[in-house]
Design a protein around this motif. Structure first.
Motif, PDB file in Angstrom:
ATOM      1  N   ARG A   1       0.838  -1.216   0.000  1.00 51.20           N
ATOM      2  CA  ARG A   1       0.000   0.000   0.000  1.00 51.20           C
ATOM      3  C   ARG A   1       0.864   1.255   0.000  1.00 51.20           C
ATOM      4  O   ARG A   1       0.612   2.196  -0.739  1.00 51.20           O
TER       5      ARG A   1
ATOM      6  N   ARG B   1      -5.640  -1.030  -3.384  1.00 53.76           N
ATOM      7  CA  ARG B   1      -4.282  -0.762  -2.889  1.00 53.76           C
ATOM      8  C   ARG B   1      -3.665   0.446  -3.584  1.00 53.76           C
ATOM      9  O   ARG B   1      -3.052   1.299  -2.939  1.00 53.76           O
TER      10      ARG B   1
ATOM     11  N   ILE C   1      -5.419  -3.017   5.193  1.00 53.69           N
ATOM     12  CA  ILE C   1      -4.668  -1.864   4.691  1.00 53.69           C
ATOM     13  C   ILE C   1      -5.203  -0.507   5.145  1.00 53.69           C
ATOM     14  O   ILE C   1      -4.459   0.456   5.227  1.00 53.69           O
TER      15      ILE C   1
END
Length: 519
Positions: free
Chosen positions: A130, A223, A251
């Motif tokens: 990420r 992402r 994430i």
């Protein structure tokens, strides 16, 4: 992806291929091409993949030594702390000196198969997270050029130097700006775990095996694209919803509230007004908001876009002003179309001729200004005296193309049309058959918007007449993806009801009328 309810990106996940950008394979050299300074590699795809000498990376000798050691079981850990590097690869060397037929190489896909070409490969392997990109066999820490603050660049470099594993390089992505060490460390641990997975898989891998797969298209888009400007993420599949929810939990837990599962009976693209946009934005001719239109042609060598004035040619006082106005509007739409269709390679735009160099510069700047939000790398050359703008744009996947020329649903493209007005009789017969003969209830009828108006408008609509006749309510829903003479009927569980052919339905109705006359 929508911005102000307008479509700006559209990605199609092709389930018919097992080859995505970022996948890592154990390939086999099939043919060395000294004339191209490259080799063709077999990774199991129908066309051999292409690996150029320049894509081997400086650490090619170290990568070869490590992969051979892992396959022979001499290297027993994925960590590179004690691994002894080899020398760097000569940048101006020859493919024939490093490739041998039958040789096994650890390769990563950097460009998907496009047209008649196989995948494009690299041995400069990296793993994207990420906030960071992990690069094995390196100790360099580099920062995205889009992070301009010198203080922030130094802070990020210090943080990464303290948490990165030995003999791994790191590229710090733009979204890492302002992030705390805990978030960066979590991302680093995730990529290190991926490297460990690659190590374990490589130990027993056979030629052409996929050693490490990239994330699914939806998760990889989250992402790479998810940022503070997102208002919502809508999914219409329960399994996909769970996959994306678990990935978001890893994430960006603070963004979980944006994820919504669409459970309505109306299709999600219909619900947010996307069906109409898809049909109007992917054709050969595209209308420019504010005036003019584009004609877009795709060829093997390049994409060509022609700008036309349409009915806006008399709005300004002189020809130069008219050309500039239309070109400025078209410039924004051209930049949007490149991103929307993911068009790559060489693009030539034929703007309306402008005599003034200042006008040409304004149009060129307008294209550049809209394209600065594009993730793909691009180069724009100045507009020529003939009004041609040349653009090169990074191409890693095939361009998206939706066939918007609709085959006539009545004649099926034969040119013979039976009376389309009969569709209402067919629908009436089907509704009667379902409600009376089969005793169905809670059914929903999906039709073209024109037919929707026919059934629902008026003081006593056709829909109301059905209710008064059968004492059962039939929901009538719009579906712009259907042709004028197409329709479908769903039961109360949302499952499509298989209907008999219109001819059979009509025959059955006639039989019933004959019986009534006989009685």
């Amino acid at each position: 992806m929508l911005q102000d309810k307008r479509l700006i990106e559209y990605h199609f996940d092709r389930n018919d291929t097992n080859y995505s950008v970022g996948d890592i394979f154990l390939g086999t050299v099939k043919k060395v091409m000294p004339g191209l300074n490259a080799a063709f590699i077999d990774i199991g795809y129908q066309k051999d993949a292409f690996l150029h000498y320049g894509d081997l990376g400086e650490q090619f000798p170290s990568m070869m030594k490590w992969s051979k050691g892992v396959q022979s079981q001499k290297i027993t850990t994925g960590a590179l702390k004690t691994f002894q590097f080899e020398g760097t690869l000569d940048k101006v060397g020859k493919a024939a000196d490093v490739f041998k037929k039958g040789q096994q190489l650890l390769v990563q896909i950097v460009k998907e198969p496009i047209s008649t070409k196989g995948p494009r490969l690299s041995m400069d392997i990296s793993m994207a997270g990420r906030y960071l990109v992990l690069v094995p066999f390196s100790n360099t820490i580099s920062v995205s050029k889009k992070i301009v603050s010198k203080t922030e660049r130094e802070r990020l470099k210090r943080l990464i130097a303290s948490i990165k594993p030995d003999n791994f390089g790191v590229i710090i992505r733009t979204v890492a700006e302002g992030r705390e060490v805990a978030e960066l460390d979590k991302d680093m641990q995730s990529m290190t775990a991926n490297w460990e997975t690659l190590f374990q898989t490589l130990r027993t891998a056979k030629p052409n095996d996929k050693v490490l797969g990239e994330l699914g298209r939806s998760s990889s888009m989250l992402r790479d694209l998810l940022n503070e400007s997102f208002d919502s993420i809508t999914v219409d599949s329960a399994p996909m919803y769970e996959e994306m929810r678990s990935y978001l939990q890893k994430i960006a837990p603070d963004k979980l509230g944006l994820l919504k599962l669409h459970t309505g009976k109306v299709k999600v693209f219909e619900h947010v007004g996307l069906e109409k946009q898809l049909k109007t934005l992917f054709g050969k001719t595209v209308t420019v908001p504010g005036g003019g239109y584009l004609v877009i042609e795709h060829t093997e060598a390049l994409h060509v876009i022609d700008v036309n004035s349409g009915n806006k040619s008399n709005q300004e006082s002189d020809q130069e002003a008219t050309a500039l106005m239309i070109n400025m509007l078209a410039a924004k739409e051209v930049a949007r179309q490149l991103r929307l269709r993911d068009m790559g390679g060489i693009i030539v735009v034929d703007f309306i001729d402008m005599k003034s160099a200042e006008s040409r510069k304004k149009v060129e700047d307008a294209v550049r200004d809209v394209m600065k939000h594009d993730k793909a790398r691009f180069t724009i050359l100045p507009i020529t005296k003939f009004g041609l703008l040349q653009i090169t744009r990074q191409r890693v996947r095939p361009a998206e193309n939706i066939v918007t020329g609709e085959v006539c649903p009545t004649c099926g493209g034969t040119g013979k049309i039976s009376a389309s007005i009969l569709v209402t009789d067919e629908i009436d017969n089907s509704i009667e058959d379902l409600l009376v003969t089969q005793n169905q209830s809670g059914i929903s009828l999906y039709v073209h918007p024109f037919l929707h108006a026919y059934y629902t408008k008026g003081l006593v609509s056709k829909q109301m007449k059905w209710y008064l006749k059968y004492y059962k309510w039939v929901k009538v829903m719009k579906d712009t993806s259907l042709g004028l003479t197409d329709y479908r009927i769903e039961d109360e569980r949302g499952e499509e009801i298989e209907l008999q052919s219109p001819a059979a339905a009509m025959s059955r109705l006639q039989d019933r009328e004959v019986e009534e006359l006989t009685d």
